[in-house]
Every structure is written in structure tokens, then in C-alpha cells.
Scaffold this active site. Sequence first.
Site, short mmCIF file in Angstrom:
data_model
loop_
_atom_site.label_atom_id
_atom_site.label_comp_id
_atom_site.label_asym_id
_atom_site.label_seq_id
_atom_site.Cartn_x
_atom_site.Cartn_y
_atom_site.Cartn_z
N GLU B 58 0.82 -1.22 0.00
CA GLU B 58 0.00 0.00 0.00
C GLU B 58 0.85 1.27 0.00
O GLU B 58 0.45 2.29 -0.53
CB GLU B 58 -0.95 0.00 1.19
CG GLU B 58 -2.11 -0.98 1.06
CD GLU B 58 -1.74 -2.39 1.54
OE1 GLU B 58 -0.57 -2.63 1.87
OE2 GLU B 58 -2.65 -3.26 1.58
N PHE B 120 -11.40 -8.23 13.45
CA PHE B 120 -10.31 -8.62 12.56
C PHE B 120 -9.99 -7.48 11.59
O PHE B 120 -10.87 -6.94 10.96
CB PHE B 120 -10.68 -9.90 11.78
CG PHE B 120 -9.62 -10.30 10.81
CD1 PHE B 120 -8.34 -10.63 11.26
CD2 PHE B 120 -9.87 -10.33 9.46
CE1 PHE B 120 -7.34 -10.98 10.36
CE2 PHE B 120 -8.87 -10.68 8.55
CZ PHE B 120 -7.61 -11.00 9.00
N GLN B 121 -8.73 -7.14 11.51
CA GLN B 121 -8.24 -6.07 10.65
C GLN B 121 -8.91 -4.73 10.94
O GLN B 121 -9.10 -3.91 10.05
CB GLN B 121 -8.35 -6.44 9.17
CG GLN B 121 -7.41 -7.58 8.83
CD GLN B 121 -7.19 -7.77 7.35
OE1 GLN B 121 -8.10 -7.57 6.56
NE2 GLN B 121 -5.99 -8.19 6.98
N LYS B 170 -17.55 -1.47 5.85
CA LYS B 170 -18.01 -2.39 4.81
C LYS B 170 -19.53 -2.40 4.66
O LYS B 170 -20.06 -2.49 3.55
CB LYS B 170 -17.50 -3.80 5.13
CG LYS B 170 -17.62 -4.75 3.96
CD LYS B 170 -16.87 -6.05 4.21
CE LYS B 170 -17.02 -6.98 3.01
NZ LYS B 170 -16.33 -8.26 3.21
N MET B 486 24.39 9.37 2.51
CA MET B 486 24.12 10.58 3.28
C MET B 486 24.36 10.34 4.77
O MET B 486 24.87 11.21 5.48
CB MET B 486 22.69 11.05 3.02
CG MET B 486 22.40 12.44 3.56
SD MET B 486 23.52 13.66 2.87
CE MET B 486 22.55 14.36 1.54
C1 LIG Z 1 12.45 5.67 5.41
C2 LIG Z 1 13.72 6.33 5.78
N1 LIG Z 1 14.55 5.77 6.70
C3 LIG Z 1 15.72 6.36 7.04
C4 LIG Z 1 16.08 7.55 6.47
C5 LIG Z 1 17.39 8.21 6.86
N2 LIG Z 1 18.28 8.31 5.71
C6 LIG Z 1 18.41 9.42 4.97
S1 LIG Z 1 19.42 9.24 3.65
C7 LIG Z 1 19.74 7.64 4.08
C8 LIG Z 1 20.67 6.81 3.25
C9 LIG Z 1 20.23 6.64 1.86
O1 LIG Z 1 21.10 5.75 1.21
P1 LIG Z 1 21.01 5.52 -0.33
O2 LIG Z 1 19.62 5.29 -0.75
O3 LIG Z 1 22.01 4.49 -0.73
O4 LIG Z 1 21.42 6.95 -0.93
P2 LIG Z 1 22.85 7.68 -0.94
O5 LIG Z 1 22.84 8.67 0.17
O6 LIG Z 1 23.90 6.65 -0.79
O7 LIG Z 1 22.89 8.36 -2.27
C10 LIG Z 1 19.05 7.28 5.24
C11 LIG Z 1 19.15 5.97 5.89
C12 LIG Z 1 15.19 8.11 5.53
N3 LIG Z 1 15.43 9.29 4.94
N4 LIG Z 1 14.04 7.48 5.19
#
Ligand SMILES: Cc1ncc(C[n+]2csc(CCOP(=O)(O)OP(=O)(O)O)c2C)c(N)n1
Lengths: 180, 591
Positions: B58, B120-121, B170, B486
Site C-alpha cells: 500500500e 479482525f483487521q 463495509k 548521506m
Molecule cells: C524511510 C527512511 N529511513 C531512514 C532515512 C534516513 N536516511 C536518509 S538518507 C539515508 C541513506 C540513503 O542511502 P542511499 O539510498 O544508498 O542513498 P545515498 O545517500 O547513498 O545516495 C538514510 C538511511 C530516511 N530518509 N528514510
Amino acid sequence: MNQPASAYFIEDRHDPNETHTLAVLVQNEPGVLARVIGLFSGRGYNIESLTVSETEAQKHLSRITIVTTGTPMVIAQIKNQLDRMIPVYQVVDMTQTKRSIERELAMVKVRGQGEHRVEALRLADAFRARVIDATTESFVFEITGNTDKINQYIDLMRPLGLVEVSRTGVAAIGRGPEGM
Amino acid sequence: MSDKSHDPNQMTGAAMIVRALIDHGVTDIFGYPGGAVLPIYDEIFQQSEVQHILVRHEQGAGHAAEGYARSTGKPGVALVTSGPGATNMVTPLTDALMDSIPLVCISGQVPTHLIGNDAFQECDTVGITRPCTKHNWLVRDVNDLAKVLHEAFYVATSGRPGPVLVDVPKDVQFATGTYHPPRKSDVHRSYAPRVKGDATQIRKAVALLANAKRPVIYSGGGVINSGPEATKLLRELVEVTGFPITSTLMGLGAYPASGKNWLGMLGMHGTYEANMTMHDCDVMLCVGARFDDRITGRVDAFSPGSKKIHIDIDPSSINKNIRVDVPIIGDCGNILGDILQVFKAEAKKPDVKSWWQQIAQWRARNSLYYKKSNDVILPQHAIQSLFEATRGKDTYITTEVGQHQMWAAQFYGFEEPHRWMTSGGLGTMGYGLPAAVGVQVAHPDSLVIDIAGDASVQMTMQEMSTAVQYELPIKIFILNNQYMGMVRQWQQLLHGNRLSHSYSEALPDFVKLAEAYGAVGLQVHKPGDLDGAIQEMISVKRPVLFDCRVAALENCFPMIPSGKAHNEMLLPEQANDEATAKAFAGGKALV
Ligand SMILES: Cc1ncc(C[n+]2csc(CCOP(=O)(O)OP(=O)(O)O)c2C)c(N)n1
Ligand SMILES: [Mg+2]
């Protein structure tokens, strides 16, 4: 300013806090109070007092009165955030109008004997509190007034055998002929 | 009795839902079935006006609907079942709320008599989604359903757009009631967003603009949300005034990147010239942006010497983070039109020649500089190559979240609005792939590319299956640095290079993964092979997973370190270990 290692900018804000009473006119529908309360908890605003009741049944209108504290910028945010909610008709800052009357009602139970009973009755008289229940060892007083007056009365009852307090929270209305 | 049975407006709740979608011009929805929405699925089965795209999760439906909405300007629609279906929608709803994307989500709910029984659900869908929607409704009576659905579309798309949710038990879907087409009285009387700006404020704004010596226009996603007219007027205003313009991440494309007054994006990873212009300006015109913390840097040092004009449709955006001098509440397009009219009638083009000379000096610092290599692909270079290869084509770009997202914003030039779909406010990893699915559904013949990270893309990878099923030729261009880049960058800069859990061990073989889904997998390691591989990716008319192996430890610069102001940016050529340590020095010992 010392910054801990953080992805966020951490600011110290020094503006002094103010207390404001807001009157919020809302559509009386399921969830509307949860929305308002959720806004305050979700955004970290304070609620000092909150009262709500339907005021115009035909139009399904309810009035919520909120006493809150915050810096002037936060108070402005609170008003804007409330105002943009779909079921909110109007937000009036009663404190800003400087023309509002605020009242609270409290019921105060005091238990004691002898001198303490006499003293409690004497003070009730001075504060125009009414006795609405009595036994040989207790009274329930009903008192109306602004928050300060009620706080003061409760403080005075404490050494005389204060048992419990039930308060309605603040209701507010503007002076003069005009409505909200 | 028989009268009613001939009334075409008598129908079941489930039929009303499909009918309302049609009445609102919806042609595509994204969804996933379950017990509590089966009556609606039954109606969908028996018609052909609304196409349903079956996603694999979803969350994918939500982001696809977001991508659809952002690339068309129309509301995106998602349909999910009760309980887990609804909770899986929480991320996209929050994402859409943060980025002001019009989304209508319809969720099934357990029958009314079971609500509150831990059936349920069952979950408290309206309770859970109250803080992540602009508004939501639980419909308990089939005769309220038409009104609520029409109101839902109106609320989602008017004022500051946003996500809404309608929860339909529902039994209400099964019950028969009276439908009516959309009408004005369907909307809360208490909801009346302001469109037209205050004339006095507009005059004040024009007076400031006309006398500006060091002006800047700072535009945001609001301009794009407002529609094509706002973009046109923004461009005209830049032309008429000769002012420099920068934009937020969300606003890219409103002013063309090839335009001569373009400074590049501003903010934490914005260009030096954009941030310096913001810092030193004397008049700032903020259009449809919200002074978010990634933009302002240190608030008490944000553009200290400027008068600020702020155009926003949401009064709660005004003075939230930054105190402004001339707030104007209303629709960007409307207000830009009024400003232009007054400006053209009463002001002449301000002389900003010396300001532009100053800006040219900042620009000469070349803050997006990076060192190319013959051995390893630099991620910046990969984006530039992608940009060159797609220039002039009918292209839409989505992204995931991380370094690759910032590099895409810095190095891909957007010429038009609605071409750039990224999760700005919430920063949702996993947004880009399903968003690309949604974009491709809306624009079947266009080139749709998700600029992805190796970590993010795994969060919603399952939607490759959706792309294959519906023959949506999306291109997933993975800048694979084998790190959560990042996160690694922040750990390097702020946490003593202790790379705690930011290395992606056991990455899948993306080529084989693509093949397993029935898509095409490509991989490239060498800079010399990049252009050819990109051409191949573009020419394949099927979904592609492109594993672009890039330099693992590259950092994203320039950057405003935390607690610093716009004029304290760290530029790439300065970002040696010592300067970096100094820039980030703070409460904690940093290396
Ligand atoms: C759902 C979610 N969980 C954690 C984060 C924290 N976060 C921000 S950037 C990142 C790393 C992203 O890695 P990647 O997709 O390999 O991109 P890169 O920075 O290497 O280009 C994380 C874990 C987030 N933004 N979103
Ligand atoms: Mg990565």
C-alpha cells in the site's frame, strides 16, 4: 552557541512566554476535539485549560475555550494552525481583545471539625462561595470566578481540611453588545 | 418502493465511490484489495472508466498516487483495505502532507457495528491518520457518502493542497442510498481558503521591490502547486525586474535552470551563489516557500539585512520560522499577477547591475565543483551524463532520499514544472520507485527516471513487479555507492567517522534482481562505458534497473554545517579534513 553534532540547527529562543485565552468556534462533528487536542500535543503547544460544549445545537456549533502559554510567535502559530483546520469557523484571541471576561467554576470539598469548620464557612462567605452539600464533618463549596480567585480560595482551604477539587476550566466571553 | 428502484441516483456505497471518482475526472487509481474493500473492488471489476493499478504494497500505492498528482497537477487516488492496508498508507499520507500534494485515499473499515470491538483487521484509521492528513472522515451513513467524497476532493485540491482520507465501513459500502453529483454545499462552511491577496500589502511589496538594490526571488513548491499560470507569471516577474532567482528543492523547474537569472537551488546543499545572495540581499521575495530549516540554516543569522515579502496560501506558514515584513496571504498565481500589474504600471526596472557583479564573483567560486576520474564514475558526473542524454526529451525525474537526491537537484537542470518529483519535507526513502510508477501511468509515452540510491531503492523494490505487470517502462537509475551515503557523510563529518550501520553489506545483484522481476538489468563500472549504457537504458522500452557503480566515499558539497549561516558554507575545494573538522566544531569533539 555550542552545537552538538546534529543534523538539525538547535536554537535557543529567549522571547518571554505569554498566557492567552482563545475562543474557537467549531463545527460540532465527531473527532473535532481530538483534532484540536492533537494539534496541541503534536506541535508541542501547552494547554493550561480547555473547555468545550455545544453552544448552538441547531447549527451544530461548539465553542472551545483554550488557555495556552507561549512566546508571541508561538501564540500566533497556534491561532493560525487552529484557524486552518477544516471544521474551525473562527479563532478569537480573547486576551488580545483586552475586553473579555473569564470565569471558572470549582467545587471544593473540605473535611474538618470545630474551629476549622467555622473558618471555612467564614472564608466561603468572603469569597461568595456557596455550600452545596454538607455533613457533620464536611462541606462542598461551589465557587465561581477567575482562575486566580479560585486558586487563592483553594490555597486557603488547604490547611482547613481540603479533600478534593473539581474545576470546569475557563470559559470566556467578550464585553459589550457585539458577538464573536 | 418501485419509484426508488428506478432512480439512477439510488445505489450502493461501493457504487457511489466509483461514481464519485468518475464525476471528479479520475481515470487511474492505485490500490490493493482486502476484505473490507471487496464491495468496491467488485464495482471496479464491472466498469472500465476508472483504471485500477494493482501495486505490491500500500505504501507503493500512496507514493504512486503522489507521483501521479505531482506530474499532472490532478489529485492522486489510492484505495486500501482496513487495518494493515490503512497503516501502510501512513508514510505516503505524511509525505503528501509535508509536500502539499493532493491525495485522496479511500480506506475500507470493518462494519460499523464492529467498530471498537478489536475486530479482525480493525484499526482506528481516522485516529491514526488525523495528524497526517489535511482532513479525514469516517462515513457511518451511506447517505452521507456522496457529500463526503465530494468534499474530500475539494479539500485535497483547494487552498494549500494535501492528502485526505475517507474511511468507509463495509456495511456502508453494501448499503443502498442516494447519490448526488458534486455541488457547492458539499463543503464545510468553515473552510474557505483565501485566494486573492490584500491590495495594500501588494502595494507595499511592489514599493520594496522597485527600490531594491540587492533583491532576490526565492520560490518554492507553492508556485508549482498553484498551476501553470503561476509559473508563467513568476518567469515574467523575473524578466520584468531583472532580479536573481533561486528555489527550494520543491520548487525546481518553476524557473528554467537554463534561464539567465537562475542561481541554482538554495539551502543546506544549495549553491554558494544562491545562499550568499540570500544572506546579503536587501529585499527578499519568497513565493510559495516556507522558510524550512534546510533552507534557512541558523535562524538568527538568516538574511539579517533584508526586508522580506512572503506570499503563501497558508497563513500558518507566515512568521513560523522567520519574521517577515510584508506577508501576503493568497494564491501565488493570483498575487504574482497583481504584483506584476502594479509593478509594470508604477515602477521602472531597478538598477541591479552592481548586485549582479557581486553575484558573478560568488558564482566564480564554482561551488558544485568535483574532480572527475577516469577510473571510477563520480556520482555527480553520472547525473550530468544522464542530464545530457535526456536533454530535450520528454522526461520526468523522481528520486529516492540521500546524496543521490541532492546531486540530482544540483546537476539535473529542470526547465519546466511538474517534471521533478522528490520527497522533500519528509525525506522518504523508497518514494522514488513507486512515484515513477505513478508518473508513468499518467504519461505512458514519456521517459520516466527514478534517480535512486542503493539503500533507498530496496525499500519499495517490490513495485518493479507492478511496473512489469502494467508494462510501465520506468528507469531506475541507481547511484550505487554501497553505502547509505548521506548517513555515512554525516557520520564522517559529525561522528568521528564511526560508520555505524551505514554500509550496505550483502547488496543484491541488481541485474539478476531485474531479470527475476522480468525487467532489464544493466550495470556499469567504468566512466567510459557510462554514456553508452545510458543510451541503452533509454532505448529499451521496458522497465530497467540500472546499477551505476559510483565512487563509494564521495561527499555531497557545498554544505551549510549545522548551526551555521548561509555565508558560512563549506565549499568542495575547502572540504579537506581540517577545514571540515573546523566547520563542524561544536559541543562534541569532532574529528
Ligand atoms: C524511510 C527512511 N529511513 C531512514 C532515512 C534516513 N536516511 C536518509 S538518507 C539515508 C541513506 C540513503 O542511502 P542511499 O539510498 O544508498 O542513498 P545515498 O545517500 O547513498 O545516495 C538514510 C538511511 C530516511 N530518509 N528514510
Ligand atoms: Mg547509497
